[in-house]
Write an enzyme that holds these catalytic residues in place. Structure first.
Site, PDB file in Angstrom:
ATOM      1  N   ASP A   8      40.858  39.754  40.338  1.00 45.02           N
ATOM      2  CA  ASP A   8      40.509  39.544  41.583  1.00 45.02           C
ATOM      3  C   ASP A   8      40.104  40.614  42.095  1.00 45.02           C
ATOM      4  OD1 ASP A   8      40.261  39.172  44.408  1.00 45.02           O
ATOM      5  OD2 ASP A   8      41.771  39.670  44.487  1.00 45.02           O
ATOM      6  N   ILE A   9      39.257  40.984  42.550  1.00 47.86           N
ATOM      7  CA  ILE A   9      38.880  42.191  42.939  1.00 47.86           C
ATOM      8  C   ILE A   9      39.579  43.573  44.117  1.00 47.86           C
ATOM      9  CG2 ILE A   9      36.981  43.678  43.934  1.00 47.86           C
ATOM     10  CD1 ILE A   9      34.840  41.828  42.808  1.00 47.86           C
ATOM     11  N   ASP A  10      39.542  42.536  44.983  1.00 53.25           N
ATOM     12  CA  ASP A  10      40.274  43.568  46.123  1.00 53.25           C
ATOM     13  C   ASP A  10      41.647  43.281  46.229  1.00 53.25           C
ATOM     14  OD1 ASP A  10      37.550  44.456  47.649  1.00 53.25           O
ATOM     15  OD2 ASP A  10      37.184  42.045  47.527  1.00 53.25           O
ATOM     16  N   ASN A 209      43.643  32.896  48.459  1.00 51.88           N
ATOM     17  CA  ASN A 209      42.723  32.177  47.650  1.00 51.88           C
ATOM     18  C   ASN A 209      42.965  32.564  46.517  1.00 51.88           C
ATOM     19  OD1 ASN A 209      41.975  35.677  47.723  1.00 51.88           O
ATOM     20  ND2 ASN A 209      40.019  34.956  47.274  1.00 51.88           N
TER      21      ASN A 209
END
Length: 263
Positions: A8-10, A209
């Protein structure tokens, strides 16, 4: 390559200030050097991941929570909204003063001007309030919509549960994607193209998510800063992103050995 890791990024690759820790970059480079495939799985759109994928030399990613999949710079899957259904949804949201942001492959557009709820959530991503185009959904394929409503304002969404999936990521904002859409579904598409088995798939995440992704892959790793509801679905919980969480987690799952020094 026998294994693949999705990030994931954030809140996972990037800290709260949207910085990429040096230990994270070094850890990803070490994986690549060791022949382990690296990929991104994010709720962001393609136009929002360019800096990260360039800095980490990653060419494959799952965007829009699984609605848009890229394999080595080639788009291999798209799952846009039905415009007619989206129009009906927008009408119901507008009745309740719940703004929407439409996200295409190219950019994002809001359906209202200068809304504080949109501005605040965009600021958390270090983005500005998007330009306004209420009819953007009929001009471009839309893969994800942001809905601005508080938790106690969600009752009417039950009428759309047969066509949409709603994933909250902010106190006043949630992602809206076509029913059944998730990072996990995007990952399935990408690993089928690559020829990986799910037991050889690892994923790191922190947000709501990411739950389906962490439950689906062979080994799911939650960041130390992850939502508590996320941690219970992970196989392993690592340190916070700013405390070398990626490097520590990769060591915990055995993808980096003791020769890798965390600096």
């Amino acid at each position: 390559m026998s294994k693949i890791v999705f990030f994931d990024i954030d809140g996972t690759l990037l800290d709260d200030d949207k910085n990429l820790p040096s230990s994270t970059k070094a850890a990803v480079k070490a994986l690549q050097k060791n022949g382990i495939y690296t990929a991104i799985a994010t709720g962001r759109g393609p136009f929002m991941v360019t800096q990260v994928i360039n800095e980490l030399d990653i060419d494959s990613y799952v965007a829009f929570n699984g609605q848009f999949v890229v394999f080595e710079k080639e788009v291999i899957y798209k799952n846009p909204f039905n415009p007619t259904e989206l129009k009906r949804f927008a009408s119901e949201a507008n009745k309740r003063n719940h703004p929407l942001v439409y996200m295409s492959e190219k950019t994002l557009k809001g359906n209202v001007e200068k809304d504080k709820r949109i501005a605040d959530s965009m600021a958390s991503l270090q983005l500005v309030h998007p330009d306004v185009d209420p009819d953007y959904y009929v001009k471009e394929d839309i893969y994800q919509t942001l809905l601005y409503a508080k938790e106690d304002e969600e009752e009417y969404l039950s009428a759309f549960e047969d066509i949409y999936t709603f994933i909250r990521w902010h106190k006043e904002a949630m992602d809206v994607v076509p029913k059944g859409g998730s990072k996990a579904e995007g990952i399935k598409i990408l690993i089928e193209r690559l020829g990986f088995k799910m037991e050889d798939v690892y994923a790191f995440g922190d947000g709501l998510n990411d739950i389906e992704m962490l439950k689906t892959v062979g080994t799911g790793v939650a960041m130390g800063n992850a939502h508590e509801a996320v941690k219970i679905h992970a196989d392993i919980v690592t340190e916070r992103v700013e405390n070398n969480g990626i490097a520590v987690g990769l060591k915990k799952v055995g993808l980096l050995d003791d020769s890798f020094e965390i600096i």
